[in-house]
Design a protein around this motif. Structure first.
Motif, PDB file in Angstrom:
ATOM      1  N   ASP A 249      -9.160   5.833  -3.282  1.00 43.29           N
ATOM      2  CA  ASP A 249      -9.075   6.364  -1.927  1.00 43.29           C
ATOM      3  C   ASP A 249      -9.597   5.404  -0.874  1.00 43.29           C
ATOM      4  O   ASP A 249      -9.208   5.492   0.291  1.00 43.29           O
ATOM      5  N   LYS A 250     -10.478   4.470  -1.258  1.00 44.42           N
ATOM      6  CA  LYS A 250     -11.042   3.541  -0.290  1.00 44.42           C
ATOM      7  C   LYS A 250     -11.018   2.137  -0.864  1.00 44.42           C
ATOM      8  O   LYS A 250     -11.258   1.939  -2.054  1.00 44.42           O
ATOM      9  N   LEU A 251     -10.763   1.171  -0.010  1.00 43.79           N
ATOM     10  CA  LEU A 251     -10.820  -0.220  -0.427  1.00 43.79           C
ATOM     11  C   LEU A 251     -12.267  -0.696  -0.318  1.00 43.79           C
ATOM     12  O   LEU A 251     -12.653  -1.428   0.596  1.00 43.79           O
ATOM     13  N   GLU A 252     -13.059  -0.217  -1.262  1.00 41.98           N
ATOM     14  CA  GLU A 252     -14.466  -0.593  -1.379  1.00 41.98           C
ATOM     15  C   GLU A 252     -14.751  -0.889  -2.838  1.00 41.98           C
ATOM     16  O   GLU A 252     -14.147  -0.296  -3.744  1.00 41.98           O
TER      17      GLU A 252
ATOM     18  N   ALA B  31     -10.892  -4.687   7.123  1.00 44.13           N
ATOM     19  CA  ALA B  31     -11.185  -3.307   6.745  1.00 44.13           C
ATOM     20  C   ALA B  31      -9.911  -2.567   6.344  1.00 44.13           C
ATOM     21  O   ALA B  31      -8.940  -2.516   7.091  1.00 44.13           O
ATOM     22  N   GLY B  32      -9.931  -2.014   5.119  1.00 42.25           N
ATOM     23  CA  GLY B  32      -8.808  -1.253   4.627  1.00 42.25           C
ATOM     24  C   GLY B  32      -7.610  -2.078   4.198  1.00 42.25           C
ATOM     25  O   GLY B  32      -6.618  -1.526   3.713  1.00 42.25           O
ATOM     26  N   GLU B  33      -7.690  -3.404   4.353  1.00 37.51           N
ATOM     27  CA  GLU B  33      -6.550  -4.269   4.070  1.00 37.51           C
ATOM     28  C   GLU B  33      -6.839  -5.318   3.006  1.00 37.51           C
ATOM     29  O   GLU B  33      -5.998  -5.592   2.151  1.00 37.51           O
TER      30      GLU B  33
ATOM     31  N   LYS C  69       0.829  -1.197   0.000  1.00 33.61           N
ATOM     32  CA  LYS C  69       0.000   0.000   0.000  1.00 33.61           C
ATOM     33  C   LYS C  69       0.866   1.250   0.000  1.00 33.61           C
ATOM     34  O   LYS C  69       0.982   1.957   0.987  1.00 33.61           O
TER      35      LYS C  69
ATOM     36  N   ARG D 269      -3.935  -0.291  -5.023  1.00 31.66           N
ATOM     37  CA  ARG D 269      -4.593  -1.495  -4.534  1.00 31.66           C
ATOM     38  C   ARG D 269      -4.431  -2.590  -5.586  1.00 31.66           C
ATOM     39  O   ARG D 269      -4.838  -2.428  -6.733  1.00 31.66           O
TER      40      ARG D 269
ATOM     41  N   ASP E 195      -4.845  -6.905  -2.354  1.00 30.68           N
ATOM     42  CA  ASP E 195      -5.787  -6.104  -1.567  1.00 30.68           C
ATOM     43  C   ASP E 195      -7.232  -6.476  -1.837  1.00 30.68           C
ATOM     44  O   ASP E 195      -8.087  -6.267  -0.983  1.00 30.68           O
TER      45      ASP E 195
ATOM     46  N   GLN F 171      -4.214   5.303  -2.602  1.00 26.20           N
ATOM     47  CA  GLN F 171      -3.216   4.247  -2.523  1.00 26.20           C
ATOM     48  C   GLN F 171      -3.392   3.275  -3.675  1.00 26.20           C
ATOM     49  O   GLN F 171      -4.490   3.098  -4.206  1.00 26.20           O
TER      50      GLN F 171
END
Length: 431
Positions: free
Chosen positions: A293-296, A134-136, A2, A38, A68, A36
């Motif tokens: 910006d988000k791991l979604e 979450a986030g990982e 990341k 991913r 990710d 980041q």
């Protein structure tokens, strides 16, 4: 991994108009300190169709190997119901079961014994609840819509699918692709779920030609690299390689059909997870690196729809910078490796008249037509860890390919080197 990097520093008008590498709404220079890289794979198979391992075991492999996100894309099925399987009848057999038992001893549901031993395949929601961090690390539901026209296999992956999509069938190859794209679009509009559809391995069975794919509306992605050894990424003496097909598609979409750019993905198409590495369809051969910006799921897909990603079979990039003057590629080098950076494109006014491929009797084959060498020509080439290309003003598009001197450690085709593919951007004179 990341690492936060500034991927694009300037947002010129023509990049914003193309929705390619446009990382913000404003046109002032900015850095992407809040975003980041991913790493993810968007083509994966399991025991729910023709893979040889369980969802949770596959997820654990990707999580342990610094991915990710991962999209499960089994053929024409979602892992959303209870299903029991006979262990010895699964593709992975006892080997997969023993590994599952060792890694997840506390949550296996089984019944019977001996040759009659059965195990319940965990649903996607159960596996995601256990494996997501979450986030990982993020698991995303998907489906490989496995359709066909006559004997031509037409497979398309839908990432972040909400409901299973039936193969739509069509009057020809183009119509079959278009109908499946439309079905995914309709589900996205009806449910509000951010979804993404892409065409898989066009040279599998040599089913899809550039002429089929170039005019599909609503399709923005296809696989420029697929890690399955049976999909003919490089083509043969009568069939164009997939990267050549990409350039033919791009030139026609921009110069003829007034359609958006099409982006290239690298994927595993993993089916075989035991005895690695081997000459089967293994994990770890190809992936995408997405800047978001988000791991979604929604954020990942929206970034990819803007072209904020590159595809890779082993090369990592530090940055890709574009402005009105040109494009600069910077590699994140590995010790002992050298890099060839090529800028590839097609200029406005290039002859796009294709000639049919003929068989031994002089009859046209169903294959991508033969075009001028100026379609997808190498505009500039450099050896090193950084290279720039200055726009000349007459390009339809420009993309980049980075090739390492190091061969792929587990290639799908003999002789493959580690590579990265940077998404195309519109030339400065293209609206």
């Amino acid at each position: 991994m990341k690492t936060t990097l500034a991927f694009v520093l300037f947002l010129p008008r023509f990049l914003l108009a193309s929705a390619s590498l446009a990382f913000a709404a404003e046109s002032e220079p900015r850095a992407d300190h809040d975003r980041q890289w991913r790493r993810g794979n968007v083509h994966t198979h399991s025991h729910w169709s023709d893979g040889d391992d369980y969802l949770e075991s596959i997820a654990a492999w990707y999580r342990e190997h610094e991915y990710d996100f991962l999209v499960f894309t089994d053929h024409n099925v979602l892992a959303d119901k209870d299903r029991w399987v006979r262990v010895d009848k699964t593709k992975g057999g006892r080997e997969a079961y023993d590994k599952l038992k060792a890694q997840f001893p506390d949550w296996i549901d089984e019944r019977g014994d001996g040759d009659a031993l059965e195990v319940r395949l965990r649903r996607f929601d159960e596996v995601a609840k256990r494996m997501n961090q979450a986030g990982e690390f993020l698991l995303i539901p998907g489906e490989e819509i496995s359709d066909a026209f006559e004997r031509a296999p037409i497979h398309m992956n839908v990432s972040n699918v909400k409901e299973r999509i039936e193969p739509q069938h069509g009057r020809d190859v183009f119509d079959t692709i278009q109908r499946n794209v439309r079905a995914a679009q309709e589900q996205r509009e009806r449910t509000g779920q951010t979804m993404m559809i892409h065409l898989n391995h066009p040279n599998f069975g040599y089913a899809v030609t550039a002429e089929d794919l170039m005019r599909v509306q609503g399709e923005r992605f296809f696989e420029v690299f697929n890690g399955h050894p049976g999909v003919h990424n490089h083509g043969d003496h009568t069939h164009a390689g997939v990267e050549q097909i990409w350039d033919i598609i791009l030139a026609h979409r921009l110069a003829v059909f007034d359609l958006p750019l099409m982006y290239g993905l690298a994927v595993d198409d993993g089916h075989s997870y035991h005895g690695l590495p081997n000459r089967q369809s293994n994990p770890g051969r190809g992936w995408v690196m997405v800047l978001c910006d988000k791991l979604e799921a929604g954020s990942l897909i929206e970034s990819m729809e803007r072209g904020d990603f590159y595809a890779s079979s082993g090369v990592r990039l530090e940055s890709v910078a574009c402005d009105d003057a040109g494009m600069t590629i910077t590699v994140a080098p590995e010790p002992g490796e050298n890099y060839t950076i090529e800028f590839i494109g097609t200029r406005q006014g290039t002859d796009l008249t294709g000639q049919p491929v003929l068989d031994d009797r002089g009859e046209p084959l169903r294959a991508t037509r033969i075009y001028s060498d100026k379609v997808g020509e190498v505009l500039a080439k450099s050896i090193g860890e950084q290279a720039s290309y200055a726009f000349q003003g007459d390009e339809l598009y420009v993309r980049a390919r980075v090739t390492s001197s190091q061969k792929h450690p587990n290639p799908s085709e003999e002789g493959d080197f580690k590579q990265a593919w940077v998404q195309p951007v519109l030339g400065p004179g293209v609206e």
